[in-house]
Motif scaffolding. Structure first.
Motif, PDB file in Angstrom:
ATOM      1  N   THR A  12       1.033  -1.074  -0.044  1.00 29.45           N
ATOM      2  CA  THR A  12      -0.151   0.674   0.240  1.00 29.45           C
ATOM      3  C   THR A  12       1.057   1.140   0.012  1.00 29.45           C
ATOM      4  O   THR A  12       2.246   0.858  -0.198  1.00 29.45           O
ATOM      5  CB  THR A  12      -1.053   0.246   1.301  1.00 29.45           C
ATOM      6  OG1 THR A  12       0.355   0.884   2.313  1.00 29.45           O
ATOM      7  CG2 THR A  12      -1.538  -1.541   1.397  1.00 29.45           C
ATOM      8  N   GLN A  13       0.363   2.566   0.325  1.00 34.61           N
ATOM      9  CA  GLN A  13       1.058   3.784   0.661  1.00 34.61           C
ATOM     10  C   GLN A  13       1.979   3.137   1.420  1.00 34.61           C
ATOM     11  O   GLN A  13       3.540   4.127   0.781  1.00 34.61           O
ATOM     12  CB  GLN A  13      -0.074   4.624   0.676  1.00 34.61           C
ATOM     13  CG  GLN A  13       0.429   6.671   0.723  1.00 34.61           C
ATOM     14  CD  GLN A  13      -0.394   7.178   0.490  1.00 34.61           C
ATOM     15  OE1 GLN A  13      -1.439   7.014   1.129  1.00 34.61           O
ATOM     16  NE2 GLN A  13      -0.317   8.277   0.901  1.00 34.61           N
ATOM     17  N   VAL A  17       1.996  -5.700   3.072  1.00 34.52           N
ATOM     18  CA  VAL A  17       1.114  -6.457   4.066  1.00 34.52           C
ATOM     19  C   VAL A  17       1.069  -7.775   3.262  1.00 34.52           C
ATOM     20  O   VAL A  17       1.268  -8.778   2.177  1.00 34.52           O
ATOM     21  CB  VAL A  17      -0.429  -6.215   3.448  1.00 34.52           C
ATOM     22  CG1 VAL A  17      -1.064  -7.126   4.783  1.00 34.52           C
ATOM     23  CG2 VAL A  17      -0.616  -4.874   4.094  1.00 34.52           C
ATOM     24  N   PHE A  18       1.656  -8.558   4.565  1.00 36.27           N
ATOM     25  CA  PHE A  18       1.625 -10.117   4.024  1.00 36.27           C
ATOM     26  C   PHE A  18       0.486 -11.326   4.399  1.00 36.27           C
ATOM     27  O   PHE A  18      -0.034 -10.473   5.370  1.00 36.27           O
ATOM     28  CB  PHE A  18       2.716 -11.139   4.188  1.00 36.27           C
ATOM     29  CG  PHE A  18       3.693 -10.616   4.101  1.00 36.27           C
ATOM     30  CD1 PHE A  18       4.531 -11.233   2.563  1.00 36.27           C
ATOM     31  CD2 PHE A  18       4.552  -9.345   4.467  1.00 36.27           C
ATOM     32  CE1 PHE A  18       5.810 -10.628   2.211  1.00 36.27           C
ATOM     33  CE2 PHE A  18       5.877  -8.690   3.770  1.00 36.27           C
ATOM     34  CZ  PHE A  18       6.041  -9.384   2.467  1.00 36.27           C
ATOM     35  N   LYS A  29       6.184   0.168   5.576  1.00 38.51           N
ATOM     36  CA  LYS A  29       7.356   0.362   3.823  1.00 38.51           C
ATOM     37  C   LYS A  29       8.599   0.737   4.182  1.00 38.51           C
ATOM     38  O   LYS A  29       9.777   0.678   3.583  1.00 38.51           O
ATOM     39  CB  LYS A  29       6.346   0.858   2.528  1.00 38.51           C
ATOM     40  CG  LYS A  29       6.734   0.806   2.135  1.00 38.51           C
ATOM     41  CD  LYS A  29       5.651   0.805   0.620  1.00 38.51           C
ATOM     42  CE  LYS A  29       6.305   1.941  -0.629  1.00 38.51           C
ATOM     43  NZ  LYS A  29       5.165   2.676  -1.551  1.00 38.51           N
ATOM     44  N   LYS A  30       8.732   1.994   5.449  1.00 38.89           N
ATOM     45  CA  LYS A  30       9.835   2.867   5.012  1.00 38.89           C
ATOM     46  C   LYS A  30      10.303   2.338   5.964  1.00 38.89           C
ATOM     47  O   LYS A  30      11.854   2.476   6.180  1.00 38.89           O
ATOM     48  CB  LYS A  30       9.125   4.323   4.915  1.00 38.89           C
ATOM     49  CG  LYS A  30       8.602   4.937   4.173  1.00 38.89           C
ATOM     50  CD  LYS A  30       8.677   6.361   4.935  1.00 38.89           C
ATOM     51  CE  LYS A  30       7.265   7.016   3.670  1.00 38.89           C
ATOM     52  NZ  LYS A  30       7.421   8.342   3.696  1.00 38.89           N
ATOM     53  N   ALA A  51      -8.069 -13.453  -2.634  1.00 32.45           N
ATOM     54  CA  ALA A  51      -7.129 -12.276  -3.644  1.00 32.45           C
ATOM     55  C   ALA A  51      -7.226 -11.134  -3.571  1.00 32.45           C
ATOM     56  O   ALA A  51      -7.497 -10.886  -2.000  1.00 32.45           O
ATOM     57  CB  ALA A  51      -7.832 -12.102  -5.077  1.00 32.45           C
ATOM     58  N   ILE A  52      -6.094 -10.203  -3.358  1.00 31.91           N
ATOM     59  CA  ILE A  52      -5.939  -8.946  -2.146  1.00 31.91           C
ATOM     60  C   ILE A  52      -5.503  -7.939  -3.040  1.00 31.91           C
ATOM     61  O   ILE A  52      -4.559  -8.366  -4.084  1.00 31.91           O
ATOM     62  CB  ILE A  52      -5.159  -9.057  -1.346  1.00 31.91           C
ATOM     63  CG1 ILE A  52      -4.687  -8.274  -0.103  1.00 31.91           C
ATOM     64  CG2 ILE A  52      -4.192  -9.812  -1.740  1.00 31.91           C
ATOM     65  CD1 ILE A  52      -4.075  -8.148   0.842  1.00 31.91           C
ATOM     66  N   THR A  53      -5.861  -6.760  -3.038  1.00 36.37           N
ATOM     67  CA  THR A  53      -5.548  -5.824  -3.783  1.00 36.37           C
ATOM     68  C   THR A  53      -5.787  -4.468  -2.809  1.00 36.37           C
ATOM     69  O   THR A  53      -5.769  -4.372  -2.260  1.00 36.37           O
ATOM     70  CB  THR A  53      -6.027  -5.761  -4.726  1.00 36.37           C
ATOM     71  OG1 THR A  53      -5.993  -5.073  -6.114  1.00 36.37           O
ATOM     72  CG2 THR A  53      -7.854  -5.000  -4.366  1.00 36.37           C
ATOM     73  N   THR A  54      -4.762  -3.353  -3.416  1.00 35.56           N
ATOM     74  CA  THR A  54      -4.808  -2.261  -2.728  1.00 35.56           C
ATOM     75  C   THR A  54      -5.444  -1.012  -3.565  1.00 35.56           C
ATOM     76  O   THR A  54      -5.121  -1.127  -5.657  1.00 35.56           O
ATOM     77  CB  THR A  54      -3.632  -2.050  -2.253  1.00 35.56           C
ATOM     78  OG1 THR A  54      -3.919  -0.236  -1.606  1.00 35.56           O
ATOM     79  CG2 THR A  54      -2.268  -1.275  -3.168  1.00 35.56           C
ATOM     80  N   ASP A  55      -5.825   0.560  -3.915  1.00 33.50           N
ATOM     81  CA  ASP A  55      -6.187   1.320  -4.780  1.00 33.50           C
ATOM     82  C   ASP A  55      -5.050   2.860  -4.886  1.00 33.50           C
ATOM     83  O   ASP A  55      -5.253   3.430  -4.838  1.00 33.50           O
ATOM     84  CB  ASP A  55      -7.455   2.210  -4.349  1.00 33.50           C
ATOM     85  CG  ASP A  55      -8.169   2.007  -2.751  1.00 33.50           C
ATOM     86  OD1 ASP A  55      -6.417   2.594  -2.151  1.00 33.50           O
ATOM     87  OD2 ASP A  55      -8.959   3.101  -2.384  1.00 33.50           O
ATOM     88  N   GLY A  56      -3.900   2.010  -4.118  1.00 31.54           N
ATOM     89  CA  GLY A  56      -2.862   3.390  -3.819  1.00 31.54           C
ATOM     90  C   GLY A  56      -2.307   3.980  -2.400  1.00 31.54           C
ATOM     91  O   GLY A  56      -1.882   4.499  -2.481  1.00 31.54           O
TER      92      GLY A  56
END
Length: 80
Positions: A12-13, A17-18, A29-30, A51-56
């Motif tokens: 994600t931003q 995520v696992f 993330k950083k 399934a897994i996704t993000t929108d940014g």
């Protein structure tokens, strides 16, 4: 806690995520630091996302197939 990241993963931003059996393991993330775990279960039944996704942003969308109901569900997880 040791867990298998056998399911899909997403970036994600601000997070990585696992997923594993009934588990979302979240990392910054950083820095790479572990943020925490979220467990997913309904009535003692543990589910792994199909399934897994993000929108940014920091929204994570995932699907779970419920065999008892014979239906696919879509969920959204909002990370801060």
């Amino acid at each position: 806690q040791k867990a298998s990241a056998s399911g899909p993963s997403v970036v994600t931003q601000d997070y990585v995520v696992f997923t594993g059996r009934g588990l979302f393991r979240i990392f910054n993330k950083k820095t790479g630091a572990a943020v925490g775990d979220i467990t997913y279960q309904i009535d003692d039944q543990v589910y792994t996302p199909d399934a897994i996704t993000t929108d940014g942003t920091n929204h994570v969308y995932f699907t779970i197939y419920n065999r008892k109901q014979n239906v696919q569900h879509l969920y959204r997880l909002d990370l801060p």
